[in-house]
Design a protein around this motif. Structure first.
Motif, PDB file in Angstrom:
ATOM      1  N   VAL A   1      -1.112   7.232  -0.462  1.00  0.00           N
ATOM      2  CA  VAL A   1      -0.888   6.435  -1.672  1.00  0.00           C
ATOM      3  C   VAL A   1       0.627   6.258  -1.840  1.00  0.00           C
ATOM      4  CG1 VAL A   1      -2.997   7.228  -2.810  1.00  0.00           C
ATOM      5  CG2 VAL A   1      -0.850   8.370  -3.320  1.00  0.00           C
TER       6      VAL A   1
ATOM      7  N   MET B   1      -0.559   2.545  -5.413  1.00  0.00           N
ATOM      8  CA  MET B   1      -1.480   1.791  -4.561  1.00  0.00           C
ATOM      9  C   MET B   1      -1.878   2.645  -3.365  1.00  0.00           C
ATOM     10  SD  MET B   1      -0.221  -2.106  -4.190  1.00  0.00           S
ATOM     11  CE  MET B   1      -0.556  -3.357  -5.407  1.00  0.00           C
ATOM     12  N   VAL B   2      -3.057   2.368  -2.842  1.00  0.00           N
ATOM     13  CA  VAL B   2      -3.571   3.090  -1.691  1.00  0.00           C
ATOM     14  C   VAL B   2      -3.401   2.208  -0.457  1.00  0.00           C
ATOM     15  CG1 VAL B   2      -5.560   4.374  -0.802  1.00  0.00           C
ATOM     16  CG2 VAL B   2      -5.340   3.974  -3.268  1.00  0.00           C
TER      17      VAL B   2
ATOM     18  N   ARG C   1      -2.694  -3.390   0.553  1.00  0.00           N
ATOM     19  CA  ARG C   1      -2.775  -2.221  -0.325  1.00  0.00           C
ATOM     20  C   ARG C   1      -3.587  -2.524  -1.580  1.00  0.00           C
ATOM     21  NH1 ARG C   1       3.320   0.440   0.227  1.00  0.00           N
ATOM     22  NH2 ARG C   1       3.028   1.033   2.403  1.00  0.00           N
TER      23      ARG C   1
ATOM     24  N   GLN D   1     -11.058   2.417  -5.671  1.00  0.00           N
ATOM     25  CA  GLN D   1     -11.447   2.604  -7.077  1.00  0.00           C
ATOM     26  C   GLN D   1     -12.961   2.492  -7.242  1.00  0.00           C
ATOM     27  OE1 GLN D   1      -8.547  -0.317  -8.465  1.00  0.00           O
ATOM     28  NE2 GLN D   1      -7.739   1.200  -9.890  1.00  0.00           N
TER      29      GLN D   1
ATOM     30  N   THR E   1      -6.959  -0.589  -2.492  1.00  0.00           N
ATOM     31  CA  THR E   1      -7.003   0.156  -3.755  1.00  0.00           C
ATOM     32  C   THR E   1      -8.250  -0.228  -4.559  1.00  0.00           C
ATOM     33  OG1 THR E   1      -4.594   0.221  -3.745  1.00  0.00           O
ATOM     34  CG2 THR E   1      -5.671   0.761  -5.820  1.00  0.00           C
TER      35      THR E   1
END
Ligand SMILES: [Zn+2]
Length: 309
Positions: A135, A150-151, A173, A181, A177
């Protein structure tokens, strides 16, 4: 950071990601605090990934934290950082309460400036975490006392290229994300439903979590399909499927009804003891009444069961 420190920082992070990959292969997607805290050795020194504070830097790293942690959501108490609508594809992480200039918050600002990847331990249930990595801290919002996170995909950080993304990287990203989620919502929903039902099937009381699922009363695509325990039922795989396929219905007063043609069939023990025997039985309910299945939802769902019969 000096060049040698940057090299060390990068190496330790990559080792940490490898360690987590191994732990998750061994124990599954959700890790307990003690499985995380087994840690690993780096040139003879123990490296741990998570401490009590939400933002954690192992001793070996020069400046930038390695992980952030959130505690699990408690029913009836929204997470403190859920107090404003999140932007699509961005996660919100609140500052440590001790103030914006606390060294931990400063550490996350350094991670942001250097584009340095972190691990996010997302609390699912008490002392159980879903690790998410890499992340990135992408923004600091002092007015809301929070960072925006953000992932990215794991392979984006495993090579030797820069960790600072181009515009294509930002889009990727954001997309990842959103997916993360959605998965986190499902993971948390299952964990909360199974906890409420004491890790047992609400129909047959089977107590093998590996065979248990959280059934939605309203599908999660339905406008009322909220990921709340009152929209869920803990069920073993066979009863979940039977419920979804309208072989088994649940009345608004919590009784089990088996479809008539299935009741009249003759077959082996799974049909006889796994389905027919539960006709007119009462489902097991959570101890906390506010976690019982919503009556209106059950009624609407039961109407659909009757219509399908
Ligand atoms: Zn069952």
């Amino acid at each position: 950071m000096r060049y040698s420190e940057m090299e060390l920082d990068r190496d330790v992070r990559l080792e940490a990601f490898k360690f987590l990959t191994e732990q998750m292969a061994k124990y599954g997607e959700i890790l307990t605090a003690s499985q995380i805290n087994e840690g690993f050795r780096y040139h003879g020194e123990s490296v741990f990934l998570k401490g009590t504070p939400g933002i954690f830097k192992p001793r070996i790293l020069p400046e930038v934290p390695i992980s952030i942690t959130t505690v699990p959501e408690v029913p009836g108490h929204p997470r403190p950082y859920d107090d404003r609508p999140a932007e699509e594809g961005v996660m919100i992480y609140r500052y440590r309460r001790t103030g914006p200039n606390h060294p931990d918050n400063e550490g996350l600002r350094k991670a942001m400036a250097g584009g340095i990847p972190l691990i996010y331990f997302y609390g699912v249930e008490r002392a159980r975490y879903q690790p998410i990595w890499p992340v990135f801290v992408i923004d600091d919002d002092p007015s809301a006392s929070s960072f925006r996170i953000m992932v990215d995909e794991a392979k984006a950080v495993m090579g030797r290229e820069s960790w600072l993304p181009d515009s294509e990287g930002i889009l990727r990203r954001r997309y990842i994300t959103v997916e993360v989620q959605q998965r986190l919502h499902q993971v948390a929903f299952r964990a909360h439903v199974l906890r409420a039902y004491h890790q047992a099937c609400s129909i047959c009381s089977l107590r093998h979590p590996e065979l248990l699922e959280a059934a939605h009363i309203f599908k999660d695509t339905h406008p009322k399909g909220i990921p709340a325990v009152s929209n869920g039922l803990s069920m073993c795989a066979i009863h979940h499927k039977a419920f979804d396929k309208n072989i088994l219905g649940i009345t608004p007063d919590y009784s089990v009804i088996i479809r008539e043609d299935v009741l009249e069939e003759t077959d082996g023990p799974m049909l006889q003891w796994g389905l027919q025997a539960f006709q007119d039985s009462r489902i097991h309910l959570p101890r906390r009444k506010e976690e019982w299945p919503d009556k209106e939802a059950l009624e609407e769902r039961y109407d659909r069961f009757k219509a399908a019969v």
